[in-house]
Design an enzyme around this catalytic site. Structure first.
Site, PDB file in Angstrom:
ATOM      1  CG  ASP A   7     -62.337 -20.523  -3.991  1.00  0.00           C
ATOM      2  OD1 ASP A   7     -61.911 -21.026  -5.053  1.00  0.00           O
ATOM      3  OD2 ASP A   7     -62.958 -21.186  -3.144  1.00  0.00           O
ATOM      4  CB  SER A   8     -65.691 -21.038  -7.063  1.00  0.00           C
ATOM      5  OG  SER A   8     -65.267 -22.078  -6.189  1.00  0.00           O
ATOM      6  CE1 TYR A  39     -66.436 -19.008 -10.304  1.00  0.00           C
ATOM      7  CE2 TYR A  39     -64.082 -18.596 -10.045  1.00  0.00           C
ATOM      8  CZ  TYR A  39     -65.377 -18.134 -10.039  1.00  0.00           C
ATOM      9  OH  TYR A  39     -65.629 -16.801  -9.786  1.00  0.00           O
ATOM     10  N   GLY A  40     -64.952 -25.476 -11.271  1.00  0.00           N
ATOM     11  CA  GLY A  40     -64.265 -26.645 -11.832  1.00  0.00           C
ATOM     12  C   GLY A  40     -64.964 -27.276 -13.011  1.00  0.00           C
ATOM     13  CB  CYS A  70     -59.609 -20.020  -7.201  1.00  0.00           C
ATOM     14  SG  CYS A  70     -60.538 -21.005  -8.395  1.00  0.00           S
ATOM     15  CG  ASN A  71     -55.418 -24.978  -6.825  1.00  0.00           C
ATOM     16  OD1 ASN A  71     -54.230 -25.249  -6.849  1.00  0.00           O
ATOM     17  ND2 ASN A  71     -56.066 -24.826  -5.685  1.00  0.00           N
ATOM     18  CB  THR A  72     -60.472 -23.746 -11.134  1.00  0.00           C
ATOM     19  OG1 THR A  72     -60.674 -24.876 -10.283  1.00  0.00           O
ATOM     20  CG2 THR A  72     -61.143 -23.974 -12.458  1.00  0.00           C
ATOM     21  CD  GLU A 146     -68.829 -23.409  -1.600  1.00  0.00           C
ATOM     22  OE1 GLU A 146     -69.678 -22.649  -1.123  1.00  0.00           O
ATOM     23  OE2 GLU A 146     -67.614 -23.109  -1.702  1.00  0.00           O
ATOM     24  CB  CYS A 176     -59.402 -28.075  -5.497  1.00  0.00           C
ATOM     25  SG  CYS A 176     -60.976 -27.264  -5.116  1.00  0.00           S
ATOM     26  CB  THR A 177     -58.482 -23.377  -2.182  1.00  0.00           C
ATOM     27  OG1 THR A 177     -59.594 -22.946  -2.984  1.00  0.00           O
ATOM     28  CG2 THR A 177     -57.188 -22.866  -2.779  1.00  0.00           C
ATOM     29  CG  HIS A 178     -63.778 -25.871  -2.175  1.00  0.00           C
ATOM     30  ND1 HIS A 178     -63.463 -24.992  -3.177  1.00  0.00           N
ATOM     31  CD2 HIS A 178     -64.992 -25.480  -1.698  1.00  0.00           C
ATOM     32  CE1 HIS A 178     -64.446 -24.098  -3.302  1.00  0.00           C
ATOM     33  NE2 HIS A 178     -65.384 -24.380  -2.411  1.00  0.00           N
TER      34      HIS A 178
HETATM   35  N1  DGL Z   1     -61.516 -23.855  -4.884  1.00  0.00           N
HETATM   36  C1  DGL Z   1     -61.302 -23.697  -6.277  1.00  0.00           C
HETATM   37  C2  DGL Z   1     -60.028 -24.327  -6.746  1.00  0.00           C
HETATM   38  O1  DGL Z   1     -59.054 -24.253  -6.036  1.00  0.00           O
HETATM   39  C3  DGL Z   1     -62.521 -23.861  -7.157  1.00  0.00           C
HETATM   40  C4  DGL Z   1     -63.296 -25.119  -7.017  1.00  0.00           C
HETATM   41  C5  DGL Z   1     -64.579 -25.096  -7.817  1.00  0.00           C
HETATM   42  O2  DGL Z   1     -65.319 -24.143  -7.724  1.00  0.00           O
HETATM   43  O3  DGL Z   1     -64.813 -26.062  -8.582  1.00  0.00           O
HETATM   44  O4  DGL Z   1     -59.920 -24.860  -7.827  1.00  0.00           O
END
Ligand code: DGL
Length: 259
Positions: A7-8, A39-40, A70-72, A146, A176-178
Site C-alpha cells: 500500500d502507499s 498514490y491517489g 491498495c485499490n489505487t 496518515e 480505499c484501504t485507508h
Molecule cells: N490505500 C490506498 C488505496 O486503497 C492508497 C491511497 C492513497 O495513497 O491515495 O487506494
C-alpha cells in the site's frame, strides 16, 4: 506460506489485520510506501514503476501470494499497466473482492481515491452486477489518516465535507484501504451497508492458505518515516505477540536518501 501486501502507507494494514487475525501463523510481508503517499493523486507512471520493483523484490523473496492492499494500484493493474501473470506468485485483486460482495442491481456508493475513480475500473466491474454507482473521490481522507487523526471534530468535518449531501444506498464500498479507519464517521453521515473489500479477500484466501495456530511473523518495509509508521501500526494492530520487524525500503527512486 509467504504472503506479501502493499500500500502507499498504513491503509493496507486494515487488510493485513483481518488476514493475520484469520490465518495466523504464516510469514507476512508488508510494503508501506509512506515516502510517496498518497498514490491517489500521483502520476500513474510513478506508481507503476514502484510496483514493478516491488513485485521483483517479492519474487526474489519467494513470496507465494501477493495481496493488493491498495485499490489505487489494483485499479491500474487490472487495466494491464503491469502484466501480473508473468510473476511467480498468485495475485489477489482487492477490487474483485469488493465487487464480489455486491448484489445484482444494488444502488452503490463508491468512495475511493481520485486515481481509482479516474481509471473507471470499479465502474466497469460493477456493470456485471447491473449496479447503479455514484463515485466520490475523497482526497483529504488519506493525509488525515496518515497523520493519525482518526477521531474528533477534524475527522468528522472532513467526512461531512465530502458526504453531507448523500442520502441512502444499498452498499457503500470503502474503495480505499485507508477508509475503514473512518468507517464510524462515514456511517453517521450516509445510510447503507458498508462493504470492506478486505472481507472478500479473507474469503478468497481460504482457497489458497490454511489457518495455522503458530505465531505470525510480519516483516514491514517502509520507505518513509519508520517511527511514525510504527506508531500508527501499533494503533491498528493493537497489542499482540506477533514476531514483527521494521526495515527501510525505497523503491522507484534509486539515489534517494531514506529518512
Ligand atoms: N490505500 C490506498 C488505496 O486503497 C492508497 C491511497 C492513497 O495513497 O491515495 O487506494
Amino acid at each position: 506460506m509467504k504472503i506479501g501486501f502493499f500500500d502507499s502507507g498504513i491503509g493496507g494494514l486494515t487488510v493485513l489485520k483481518k488476514v493475520v487475525n484469520t490465518f495466523k501463523g504464516h510469514h507476512y510481508f508488508y510494503f508501506g510506501d509512506t515516502l510517496n503517499v498518497p498514490y491517489g493523486s500521483k502520476p500513474i507512471e510513478k506508481i507503476i514503476n514502484i510496483l514493478k520493483e516491488l513485485f521483483h523484490f517479492y519474487e526474489e523473496n519467494g513470496i507465494d501470494i501477493v495481496v493488493a492492499a491498495c485499490n489505487t494500484s489494483d485499479s491500474l493493474i487490472l487495466r494491464n499497466y503491469i502484466d501480473i501473470r508473468k510473476y511467480n506468485f498468485n495475485y489477489i485483486s482487492i477490487l474483485e473482492n469488493a465487487v464480489s460482495q455486491i448484489n445484482e442491481r444494488d444502488k452503490v456508493l463508491l468512495l475511493a481515491t481520485e486515481n481509482t475513480v479516474r481509471t473507471g475500473t470499479y465502474r466497469e466491474l460493477l456493470v456485471s452486477k447491473k449496479a447503479t454507482v455514484n463515485e466520490i473521490a475523497c482526497p483529504l481522507f488519506v493525509p488525515l489518516i496518515e497523520e493519525g487523526i482518526w477521531h474528533g471534530p477534524i475527522a468528522e468535518s472532513i467526512v461531512n465535507f465530502y458526504l453531507k449531501n448523500q442520502k441512502s444506498y444499498d452498499k457503500i464500498i470503502l474503495g480505499c484501504t485507508h477508509y475503514p479507519i473512518l468507517d464510524k464517521h462515514i456511517k453517521k453521515v450516509v445510510k447503507g451497508n458498508i462493504i470492506d473489500p478486505a472481507d472478500g479477500i479473507v474469503e478468497t484466501l481460504k482457497n489458497y492458505i490454511s489457518i495455522k495456530n503458530d505465531n505470525p511473523k510480519i516483516d514491514f518495509y517502509v520507505s518513509g518515516n519508520i517511527n511514525k509508521f510504527i506508531h500508527n501500526t501499533e494503533r491498528i494492530l493493537g497489542k499482540n505477540t506477533f514476531d514483527i520487524s521494521y526495515k527501510n525500503l525505497v523503491l522507484g527512486e534509486s539515489g534517494v536518501i531514506p529518512w
